[in-house]
Write a protein that holds these residues in place. Structure first.
Motif, PDB file in Angstrom:
ATOM      1  N   TRP A  18       2.277   2.038  -3.420  1.00  0.00           N
ATOM      2  CA  TRP A  18       1.266   2.608  -4.329  1.00  0.00           C
ATOM      3  C   TRP A  18       1.079   4.078  -4.017  1.00  0.00           C
ATOM      4  N   GLN A  19       0.930   4.367  -2.705  1.00  0.00           N
ATOM      5  CA  GLN A  19       0.672   5.753  -2.296  1.00  0.00           C
ATOM      6  C   GLN A  19       1.821   6.672  -2.685  1.00  0.00           C
ATOM      7  N   GLU A  58       0.815  -1.232   0.000  1.00  0.00           N
ATOM      8  CA  GLU A  58       0.000   0.000   0.000  1.00  0.00           C
ATOM      9  C   GLU A  58       0.844   1.276   0.000  1.00  0.00           C
TER      10      GLU A  58
END
Lengths: 363, 106
Positions: free
Chosen positions: A262-263, A259
């Protein structure tokens, strides 16, 4: 706002090694880990590791964790550890990482370099009643049993005969829990045969081309059905069998916890051999964002030894970016790189090698 | 059979101080340093909440604070991940029904 030079997210084998390497170079390190204690999955591993002696082969995972933690302790002037803290976000506009301690204390962290070593999470499997208490991930069973000394139940169905499924089956037996059987949907055992032989010798059958069909129970697991699969992966109804178990342990693979990557806008690629979406990086673990590195399972599902080596590389390079060094660090870097290559040379690493071909790039 | 291991061929378990806590009003014992989920499991409690829509029983699953399966109401606060929250003396732990309510602070 906390400021640091190298932020390491994750205190498993990769993150600990990264923190040690960066601090050995002289960088100021903040290590954030979501566990109550550092060590990640290592602290649950009672089995002895394979590989070469230089990478602690023949040593139990839990001992390796102890060795890393004592190195962290020796470097405490340089490494600040924040436990029970989950990194919750990466903000691209200012490069701030947010984190949450416990359930409601938040902090912001700004770091010159960030090493993401978040590891992986367990995959779920679809079958009726898979949400009943008593259906647990293999890692959860290890935590309960090997960290807290609490057995998950009296009789267990293990789903998955990869290394984790086989090793956890053996660990259950070490804790005097009965393992009814191990089922594996593939027509062959995925894990090392030395682990499979160990549990077979103790009388636990491993059924390949078999899967879990459903679980029965009101408030918790009371029984489970298994079934044989045909060559097209379809259940053969006449082969259905009911097992009296109170626990179903799922060991059906891991997904990288990507995550934050991705961020951060790092370039990603779907590579099934590595467990799903993983990040592109150079051989020193640098991502498409110059200030962000990865190490360990988040970079592709592999195992603890490679995670430690990747962590060391990331830590060395991140600190070197900031102008830090120690005598002979470049030789150390090349040595770490060749250890990693050596580790991945065998026939059992074919899948890893083919996956890495797709994500290791030159920036 | 007690679900707490006293003997293990490889590991020794160093447990903290024994503490009392409450599960749905009932007094239970656990050890400081372990998680609420571990103490409940050792006491034979497997159901921690009911799901928001279908009211299905939910318990422990990932043990690392990632899956949201083990949310409970702890000292009045809902959605506490009991698998990563340390047990403390006198804690009031309750089965969470559905989503749980926000506590409004004045």
């Amino acid at each position: 706002m906390r400021k640091t030079e190298v932020l390491v997210v994750g205190g498993g084998p990769a993150g600990l090694s990264a923190a040690i390497a960066a601090a050995s170079m002289g960088a100021k390190v903040l290590l954030v880990d979501d566990g109550l204690k550092l060590g990640g999955q290592l602290v649950k591993q009672t089995h002895k590791f394979f590989g070469s002696h230089r990478q602690s082969a023949g040593v139990r995972g839990i001992k390796i964790a102890g060795m890393l933690l004592s190195d962290i302790e020796k470097l405490k002037d340089k490494i600040e550890v924040v436990s029970n803290t989950t990194a919750t976000g990466y903000y691209q506009d200012d490069g701030v990482v947010t984190a949450m301690t416990g359930e409601d204390v938040y902090m912001k962290i700004k770091s010159e370099r960030v090493i993401i070593a978040t590891g992986a999470s367990e995959r779920m499997l679809t079958f009726p009643n898979n949400d009943l208490p008593g259906v647990y991930g293999a890692g959860a069973v290890q935590t309960l049993m090997n960290v807290y000394g609490i057995v998950p139940g009296d009789r267990v169905l293990m789903v998955g005969a990869g290394n984790i499924g086989l090793i956890v089956s053996y660990q259950l037996m070490q804790a005097n829990v009965e393992v009814a059987t191990v089922v594996e949907a593939m027509p062959y055992i995925g894990g090392y045969l030395v682990h499979a032989s160990k549990i077979r010798r103790l009388g636990v059958p491993i059924y390949t081309s078999h899967t879990i069909l459903e679980v029965y129970g009101k408030d918790a697991v009371e029984a489970a059905a298994i079934v044989k699969l045909d060559s097209k992966w379809q259940p053969i109804p006449s082969t259905k069998r009911i097992l009296n178990v109170d626990t179903v342990c799922l060991s059906v693979g891991l997904s990288p916890l990507i995550e934050l990557l991705w961020q951060a806008g790092c370039k990603m690629k779907y590579v099934p051999q590595l467990g799903g979406n993983v990040v592109l990086r150079d051989k020193y673990m640098r991502t498409s964002r110059r200030d962000i590195f990865v190490a360990g399972d988040v970079a592709g599902i592999e195992e603890a030894t490679s995670a430690m080596l990747e962590g060391k590389l990331a830590g060395l390079i991140a600190a070197s970016d900031l102008g830090y060094a120690y005598d002979g660090w470049e030789a150390d870097r090349e040595d770490t790189l060749s250890s990693l290559e050596e580790l991945r040379r065998g026939p059992l690493s074919e899948k890893i090698r083919s996956g890495l071909k797709e994500v290791v790039v030159e920036w | 059979m007690s679900s707490r291991l006293e003997h293990h061929p490889i590991l020794t378990f160093q447990r903290g101080r024994k503490v009392k806590f409450y599960f749905d009003g009932k007094e239970l014992e656990g050890y400081e340093g372990e998680t609420i989920a571990a103490a409940l499991h050792a006491a034979g409690v497997k159901k921690y909440r009911t799901s928001a829509e279908l009211g299905r029983p939910r318990g422990f699953f990932c043990a690392i604070g990632k899956c949201s399966s083990c949310f409970m109401v702890v000292d009045g606060k809902p959605n506490v991940r009991v698998c990563v929250t340390p047990l403390r003396e006198g804690m009031r732990v309750q089965t969470q029904i559905g989503k749980g309510d926000l506590i409004e602070k004045n």
